[in-house]
Design an enzyme around this catalytic site. Structure first.
Site, PDB file in Angstrom:
ATOM      1  N   GLY A  12       0.780  -1.234   0.000  1.00 13.02           N
ATOM      2  CA  GLY A  12       0.000   0.000   0.000  1.00 13.02           C
ATOM      3  C   GLY A  12       0.812   1.284   0.000  1.00 13.02           C
ATOM      4  N   ASN A  14       1.709   3.057  -2.650  1.00 14.81           N
ATOM      5  CA  ASN A  14       1.032   4.008  -3.551  1.00 14.81           C
ATOM      6  C   ASN A  14      -0.246   4.533  -2.916  1.00 14.81           C
ATOM      7  OD1 ASN A  14       2.351   4.410  -6.308  1.00 14.81           O
ATOM      8  ND2 ASN A  14       2.581   2.195  -5.977  1.00 14.81           N
ATOM      9  N   ARG A  65     -16.020 -15.182  -9.813  1.00 11.03           N
ATOM     10  CA  ARG A  65     -15.459 -13.829  -9.833  1.00 11.03           C
ATOM     11  C   ARG A  65     -16.570 -12.786  -9.926  1.00 11.03           C
ATOM     12  NH1 ARG A  65     -11.058 -12.159 -14.256  1.00 11.03           N
ATOM     13  NH2 ARG A  65     -12.865 -12.086 -15.623  1.00 11.03           N
ATOM     14  N   MET A  90      -3.743  -6.990  -7.161  1.00  4.10           N
ATOM     15  CA  MET A  90      -3.126  -8.022  -8.000  1.00  4.10           C
ATOM     16  C   MET A  90      -4.118  -9.074  -8.492  1.00  4.10           C
ATOM     17  SD  MET A  90      -0.262  -6.614  -8.176  1.00  4.10           S
ATOM     18  CE  MET A  90       1.026  -7.688  -8.821  1.00  4.10           C
ATOM     19  N   HIS A 109       1.104   1.045 -13.026  1.00  3.77           N
ATOM     20  CA  HIS A 109       1.788  -0.163 -13.506  1.00  3.77           C
ATOM     21  C   HIS A 109       3.288   0.117 -13.581  1.00  3.77           C
ATOM     22  CE1 HIS A 109       2.234  -3.976 -15.526  1.00  3.77           C
ATOM     23  NE2 HIS A 109       3.060  -3.372 -16.374  1.00  3.77           N
ATOM     24  N   GLU A 174       6.564   6.339  -8.981  1.00  2.00           N
ATOM     25  CA  GLU A 174       5.149   5.953  -8.849  1.00  2.00           C
ATOM     26  C   GLU A 174       4.459   6.868  -7.841  1.00  2.00           C
ATOM     27  OE1 GLU A 174       4.223   1.781  -8.337  1.00  2.00           O
ATOM     28  OE2 GLU A 174       6.077   1.167  -9.304  1.00  2.00           O
TER      29      GLU A 174
HETATM   30  C1  GAR Z   1       3.698  -1.146  -7.299  1.00  2.00           C
HETATM   31  O1  GAR Z   1       5.024  -1.160  -7.754  1.00  2.00           O
HETATM   32  C2  GAR Z   1       2.732  -1.174  -8.463  1.00  2.00           C
HETATM   33  O2  GAR Z   1       3.189  -0.447  -9.566  1.00  2.00           O
HETATM   34  C3  GAR Z   1       2.686  -2.642  -8.765  1.00  2.00           C
HETATM   35  O3  GAR Z   1       2.683  -3.279  -7.519  1.00  2.00           O
HETATM   36  C4  GAR Z   1       3.374  -2.460  -6.578  1.00  2.00           C
HETATM   37  C5  GAR Z   1       2.466  -2.225  -5.397  1.00  2.00           C
HETATM   38  O4  GAR Z   1       3.156  -1.585  -4.362  1.00  2.00           O
HETATM   39  N1  GAR Z   1       1.520  -2.964  -9.513  1.00  2.00           N
HETATM   40  C6  GAR Z   1       1.446  -3.973 -10.382  1.00  2.00           C
HETATM   41  O5  GAR Z   1       2.370  -4.713 -10.613  1.00  2.00           O
HETATM   42  C7  GAR Z   1       0.108  -4.114 -11.078  1.00  2.00           C
HETATM   43  N2  GAR Z   1       0.142  -5.185 -12.012  1.00  2.00           N
HETATM   44  P1  GAR Z   1       2.375  -0.814  -3.218  1.00  2.00           P
HETATM   45  O6  GAR Z   1       1.390  -1.816  -2.619  1.00  2.00           O
HETATM   46  O7  GAR Z   1       3.427  -0.453  -2.227  1.00  2.00           O
HETATM   47  O8  GAR Z   1       1.703   0.372  -3.833  1.00  2.00           O
END
Ligand code: GAR
Length: 190
Positions: A12, A14, A65, A90, A109, A174
């Site tokens: 989490g 982001n 789903r 995910m 992404h 990000e």
């Molecule tokens: C981030 O790097 C995001 O870009 C990636 O997962 C990570 C989550 O980190 N997302 C993907 O790969 C989507 N397919 P976070 O939980 O610390 O934000």
């Protein structure tokens, strides 16, 4: 202010960047809820500690789903959500759910889309000998990682990089571009 829900599966970071940005009085969005498909996602506790509504919902507990996503929709509607931000969520979402939020759901992404859709983006960029890599905030459409990009940030790939060092360098970007992209959407600029 637009009402935003964040969907997570894990750490989490982001999500935290969006929550932090939304503290600014002039930010056009407020984070009204965080929903995780994993009860153990560390981000859930962070959001709850910030006083944000949280919910967790394991897809494996549902017969299909569609039924899982119907309950997600009910939760998002109960929060009166205008915009959904996927932040390390995910699971692949079904077409009905994606279409319901068309133009109102965005994702971060860890690659320069259209390069490296899907998983293991850093491993694949290194295996290709890429000289630049990065991240993209994009609209979510039914095709995985195929929606129109909103913002991208590039980083150099440096000698000796591992997937971890590259991921760390990109994560900084990000956290910078996701709040900017949400601002663009919530303000009506895009
Ligand atoms: C981030 O790097 C995001 O870009 C990636 O997962 C990570 C989550 O980190 N997302 C993907 O790969 C989507 N397919 P976070 O939980 O610390 O934000």
């Amino acid at each position: 202010r637009k009402r935003v829900a964040i969907l997570i599966s894990g750490r989490g970071s982001n999500m935290s960047a969006l929550i932090e940005a939304a503290r600014a009085p002039d930010y056009p969005a407020e984070i009204v809820g965080v929903l995780s498909n994993r009860a153990a996602a560390p981000g859930l506790a962070i959001a709850a500690a910030d006083g944000i509504a949280t919910a967790s919902l394991a897809q494996s507990k549902f017969p299909s789903r569609d039924m899982f996503e119907d309950v997600m929709t009910q939760i998002l509607e109960s929060w009166n959500v205008d915009i959904v931000c996927l932040a390390g969520f995910m699971r692949i979402l079904g077409d009905d759910f994606v279409n319901r939020w068309a133009g109102r759901m965005i994702n971060i992404h860890p690659s320069l889309l259209p390069l490296y859709k899907g998983l293991h983006t850093h491993e694949r960029a290194l295996a290709d000998g890429a000289k630049v890599h990065g991240c993209t905030v994009h609209f979510v459409t039914p095709g995985l990682d195929e929606g129109a990009p909103i913002l991208q940030a590039e980083v150099p790939v440096l000698p000796g990089d591992t997937p971890e060092t590259l991921a760390t360098r990109i994560l900084v970007e990000e956290h910078r571009i996701y709040p900017q992209a949400l601002r663009l959407l919530a303000s009506g600029a895009i």
